[in-house]
Motif scaffolding. Structure first.
Motif, PDB file in Angstrom:
ATOM      1  N   LYS A 105       0.744  -1.369   0.103  1.00 56.49           N
ATOM      2  CA  LYS A 105       0.046   0.012   0.113  1.00 56.49           C
ATOM      3  C   LYS A 105       0.812   1.272  -0.012  1.00 56.49           C
ATOM      4  N   VAL A 148     -13.509  -2.215   5.474  1.00 56.12           N
ATOM      5  CA  VAL A 148     -12.308  -1.404   5.829  1.00 56.12           C
ATOM      6  C   VAL A 148     -12.076  -0.723   4.526  1.00 56.12           C
ATOM      7  N   GLY A 149     -12.078  -1.386   3.436  1.00 52.00           N
ATOM      8  CA  GLY A 149     -11.876  -0.846   2.147  1.00 52.00           C
ATOM      9  C   GLY A 149     -13.025   0.278   1.786  1.00 52.00           C
ATOM     10  N   VAL A 190      -5.619   2.093   0.294  1.00 56.57           N
ATOM     11  CA  VAL A 190      -6.305   0.966   0.935  1.00 56.57           C
ATOM     12  C   VAL A 190      -7.761   0.646   0.509  1.00 56.57           C
ATOM     13  N   VAL A 242     -12.011 -11.270  -0.926  1.00 60.87           N
ATOM     14  CA  VAL A 242     -11.601 -10.254   0.105  1.00 60.87           C
ATOM     15  C   VAL A 242     -12.927 -10.610   1.271  1.00 60.87           C
ATOM     16  N   SER A 243     -12.551 -10.806   2.549  1.00 62.06           N
ATOM     17  CA  SER A 243     -13.462 -11.058   3.655  1.00 62.06           C
ATOM     18  C   SER A 243     -14.421  -9.715   3.687  1.00 62.06           C
ATOM     19  N   SER A 298      -9.126  -8.891  -5.105  1.00 59.48           N
ATOM     20  CA  SER A 298      -7.895  -8.240  -4.304  1.00 59.48           C
ATOM     21  C   SER A 298      -6.687  -9.076  -4.833  1.00 59.48           C
ATOM     22  N   LYS A 322     -12.670  -7.002   5.664  1.00 62.43           N
ATOM     23  CA  LYS A 322     -11.757  -6.230   4.677  1.00 62.43           C
ATOM     24  C   LYS A 322     -12.592  -5.286   3.679  1.00 62.43           C
ATOM     25  N   TYR A 323     -13.590  -5.836   3.215  1.00 63.30           N
ATOM     26  CA  TYR A 323     -14.337  -4.986   2.105  1.00 63.30           C
ATOM     27  C   TYR A 323     -14.927  -3.633   3.041  1.00 63.30           C
ATOM     28  N   TYR A 346      -8.700  -3.416  -1.397  1.00 55.81           N
ATOM     29  CA  TYR A 346      -9.946  -4.325  -0.981  1.00 55.81           C
ATOM     30  C   TYR A 346     -11.233  -4.222  -1.657  1.00 55.81           C
TER      31      TYR A 346
END
Length: 406
Positions: A81, A225-226, A151, A218-219, A213, A222-223, A155
């Motif tokens: 990143k 978070v993105g 980031v 992507v979990s 990803s 994490k999705y 994601y």
């Protein structure tokens, strides 16, 4: 404005209607009222229109290519990143030759006594420390904002990322309301609501738990978070544009291509230095050699992807800052928003991103929101042009004792 630099403000000293009343007490003092207006871009100036079209092309082309290349970097094995953020900011040395040529020309014109590009009524350039504060402050914000965007791009599918990024126009409108006296009209409010709904819909799309990803899926965590990082980055970008416009108006007080390049170069220098330090502190730099060897398209393609990403973001930044200087931060952001619906289409072609019904509806709402804002921008310019023409006719009346200064 003819072929000269257009003044961003025109000060007009006019006598109010009360002054024409012989029985009004104020007639004895012949009191005058000072008003300040921002004239719309005069269509007769081909230089102004050429710059706006050039800057707009830089924004649309640079943003679209850079976003797709950023997604390509992650999809083909890129994982850092910090490196992805660094290449967003490292393109500024490419404009140094152009800046040198512009600076030499500006210096010659200054020696010849021509217009320095200062805003009307401002006879002195800003102090050195004020400029340092502006460039460093904006550079820090740009560094943080670019990292959040990286980031989000890691994601999220690129189509989702681009549609969420369209909310930057709404955030920019809000910040401009507080910092640059932007008025909230029904069209602006309609645009804000549509863009907010557009991005909110993406939380509930069917593939929200499994986007693209570097590793294929992507979990849900994490999705999210993105998603959150992209929304916060969009808000940050809107704030940066509003602060940039405020800086041009209150501190820099110049409207020249040289000032645009200086803003881009110095804030990028600060931002890229911060991210470069982060690259080493995080330890990512130790993994870059292996990352380049494992890149699916080969080492040469790895370097070319990073290089063209840097070039594309550099072109985008010059265009965005140029539009802020010549028009406004909201106009710059609206041009940027025009390109965002283009990216999902290319993403579906090149990266096989799904374009389900939710994304299509989100895209339509985003475009509708942009058109709503653009319509308000057109109404504001048309109304201001009429006011300017009425004032000009009033000054042309015989015996009018009013004066106009620019």
């Amino acid at each position: 404005m003819g072929e000269e630099e257009a003044p961003r403000e025109v000060q007009l000293e006019i006598i109010t209607d009360l002054d024409h009343d012989p029985h009004h007490p104020s007639q004895e003092k012949n009191a005058a009222t000072m008003i300040t207006i921002d004239p719309p871009p005069p269509p007769g100036s081909y230089k102004w229109w050429f710059r706006v079209l050039m800057y707009s092309f830089f924004v649309l082309a640079g943003q679209s290519v850079a976003t797709l290349l950023g997604r390509l970097y992650y999809d083909k094995g890129g994982k850092s990143k910090w490196l992805e953020t660094f290449v967003q900011l490292a393109g500024f040395p490419l404009v140094m030759p152009l800046y040198w040529l512009v600076a030499v020309k500006s210096r010659k014109e200054c020696y010849q006594g021509r217009d320095s590009g200062l805003r009307p009524g401002m006879n002195a350039p800003p102090s050195y420390w004020k400029l340092v504060f502006v460039y460093v402050s904006l550079g820090v914000l740009v560094a943080a904002d670019s990292f959040l965007y990286s980031v989000g791009l890691l994601y999220l599918p690129v189509s989702t990322y681009s549609l969420i990024s369209s909310t930057q126009l709404a955030f920019n409108a809000v910040f401009s309301f507080f910092l640059n006296s932007q008025k909230f009209t029904p069209s602006i409010v309609n645009s804000l609501v549509l863009l907010t709904i557009s991005s909110t819909l993406l939380v509930f799309q069917p593939d929200s738990s499994s986007g693209s990803s570097t590793n294929g899926s992507v979990s849900r965590a994490k999705y999210m978070v993105g998603f959150i990082c992209t929304v916060v980055a969009s808000a940050g970008y809107g704030l940066i544009l509003s602060l940039t416009q405020l800086s041009f108006r209150k501190v820099i007080k110049r409207e020249t291509f040289k000032a645009v390049l200086e803003m881009f170069i110095f804030q990028s220098l600060v931002a890229s230095s911060i991210i470069f330090i982060g690259l080493f502190v995080s330890g990512d730099w130790t993994l870059l050699k292996r990352e380049m060897k494992d890149y699916k398209l080969g080492e040469v393609s790895y370097m070319m992807t990073l290089a063209w990403t840097a070039i594309s973001w550099g072109i985008f930044s010059v265009g965005a800052i140029g539009l802020i200087s010549d028009v406004s931060s909201l106009f710059s952001n609206s041009i940027s928003t025009v390109g965002l619906p283009i990216v999902p289409v290319f993403a579906a072609v090149f990266f096989h991103d799904s374009m389900d019904g939710v994304k299509v509806v989100s895209m339509v709402l985003a475009i509708w929101g942009f058109i709503s804002y653009l319509y308000q921008h057109y109404l504001d310019n048309a109304d201001l042009k009429k006011k300017t023409e009425r004032l000009a006719l009033k000054f042309e009346k015989p015996g009018n004792a009013n004066t106009a200064t620019q």
